[in-house]
Each structure stands twice: as C-alpha cells, then as structure tokens.
Design an enzyme around this catalytic site. Sequence first.
Site, PDB file in Angstrom:
ATOM      1  CG  ASP A  49      -0.551  -0.115   2.471  1.00 36.38           C
ATOM      2  OD1 ASP A  49       0.833  -0.283   2.587  1.00 36.38           O
ATOM      3  OD2 ASP A  49      -1.117  -0.084   3.509  1.00 36.38           O
ATOM      4  CB  SER A  50       4.687   1.798  -0.249  1.00 41.61           C
ATOM      5  OG  SER A  50       4.699   0.757  -1.038  1.00 41.61           O
ATOM      6  CG  ASP A  88       0.740  -4.064   1.891  1.00 40.12           C
ATOM      7  OD1 ASP A  88       0.751  -5.195   2.774  1.00 40.12           O
ATOM      8  OD2 ASP A  88       1.452  -3.030   1.961  1.00 40.12           O
ATOM      9  CE  LYS A 118       3.445  -5.985   3.467  1.00 41.43           C
ATOM     10  NZ  LYS A 118       3.096  -4.826   4.239  1.00 41.43           N
ATOM     11  CD  GLU A 120       0.758  -1.675   8.047  1.00 38.75           C
ATOM     12  OE1 GLU A 120       0.572  -1.040   9.200  1.00 38.75           O
ATOM     13  OE2 GLU A 120       1.235  -1.439   7.158  1.00 38.75           O
ATOM     14  CD  GLU A 187       8.280  -0.506   7.217  1.00 40.41           C
ATOM     15  OE1 GLU A 187       7.219  -1.280   6.855  1.00 40.41           O
ATOM     16  OE2 GLU A 187       8.534   0.528   6.929  1.00 40.41           O
TER      17      GLU A 187
END
Length: 270
Positions: A49-50, A88, A118, A120, A187
């Site tokens: 999602d960057s 993401d 993915k 978080e 990260e």
Amino acid sequence: MTADARPRSVLDLPAWKEAGRRLVVLTCYDAAFARLLDRAEVDLLLVGDSLNQVIAGQETTLSATLDQMIYHAAAVRRGAPGTLMFVDLPFLTYQVSIPEAIRNAGKVLQETEANGVKLEGGRHMAETVRALVERGIPVMGHLGLTPQSVHALGGYRVQGREAAAADRLLDDARELEAAGACAVVLELIPAGLARRISAALTIPTIGIGAGPGCDGQVLVLHDMLGLNEGFSPKFLKRYAELGSAVREAVRAYADDVRGGSYPAKEHSFE
Ligand code: KIV
C-alpha cells in the site's frame, strides 16, 4: 522444495528458510516493472500500500483503497503470471471485523490472482489471520514500524528498542506464526531483535530496515532504483540512479524537439 530456482507457492517458504535460502522481495505496482522483476528472478512481488505514496503521491498509506490495490495487483499479475505475489490489505479493510477481512481478502485473491495478502499488526490481529488462513487465504504479517499506525507511533521511527517493546514484538511474531501466517515482514527494528525473531520462527522473516539477520529482504522498488530522489534513510541502498537518468533522457528529448532534430527522416514514414 521445488526444483525451481524460485518459490512457486507459500508451501515452499518454510523449506526455503530451513535451507538458508534468502528471499528476494521487491514492491511492484504495474505490469511493466512486473515483467522486468520477473525476468530478473525476484522471488516474491509485494503490491504494497506504499503505492499510495509512491504512485498516488499521498503523504501516508492510510487513504489507500481496496479498489486501488486490486487495480495495481491485477496489472502486476498480468506482467508476472508465475511469480509469487502478495497484496497489502489497506487500512480499515481488515481491522473492523473478521467477516469484512475475509470478504476483502477473498476479493483480492479473486480479482488479482494474488497468492496471498499482507496485513499489519501483532497479537490483536492473530484471530483475523487464523480466520483467513482457515479459509484458504495465505497471510503475511507485518511487525515493527507498521505504516498504517504512523499516527499512533508518532512517525516513521525505529521500533522495539526498549527491552519490553522488543519482547512484545517477539511474542507478536510467535502469535502470528501460531495463527498460520506464512511469513512476516519486520520493518525498522534493531538488527539484534530481527535476528532473535528470525531464530525463533519457522516461517521466514522479511526485513526492511531490520539488518542482515532476516530470512529475506524487501525494498520499495522506486527507492532502490533512485526514482524517489528525496528519500534516503539509513537502511536504503540505491542500486541505480534512475531519477537522474530519466531527467537527462527527458531533457535530451526536449532539446531535440525544440531544436528540430527529432523526429528526423529515419523516424518518418514515406
Ligand atoms: O507497503 C509496502 O510497500 C510495504 C513494504 C515496505 C514492506 O509494506
């Protein structure tokens, strides 16, 4: 493990770790780069999602939408049909409820042919991870600096420096593994902690700003290619300076067009 030089499914990942084979991971957002990364034999493509920052020019990942992720992931899949690809789940598509997480993750798999998603977070996401995995949706975890929590974390800073926070991250990683996660991104955490977590898990860790002790490495493609010129954190190694290459090429084109040397006869039809 397959005889192939690259992992072909999530089932290959534990064997890769056991064999000490490090996973080469890069973010990817479009078909053109996907083709190039596939030919360069990248093990796993992450549609992060960057992309909300890198491609859409937003300050954070928070406003990324599921449709945006699906649009880019489907393009990446068309460019690299046989490469492992994770996508993401963007902010608020999996945190509200488990049924929503299942529906959204399932939609990603249906519409992009991704190998998994993915998400978080640590122990508080373990139940969600379990629910997805039990329904056949492979999940990669993401711990340490979790960009979707940037406001709660007070910025993009190294996590897990204090002993209690480090222990907590280790426990989070164990919980994700127990819930069925197939890998976990670490990260911006100290190298020693990343090594400790990697040693404690049977699933691969994939580091970014987490030192050399992880089982794999991920970077944001545009950062490592020098296309994000203002961004140079300590952990980043640039493998090309494509930003300046693009500027030079475009200037040369502009000079040719303005000066009348392009298009020339050889570029023209009779
Ligand atoms: O969104 C992303 O690109 C990521 C990587 C930096 C791990 O999560």
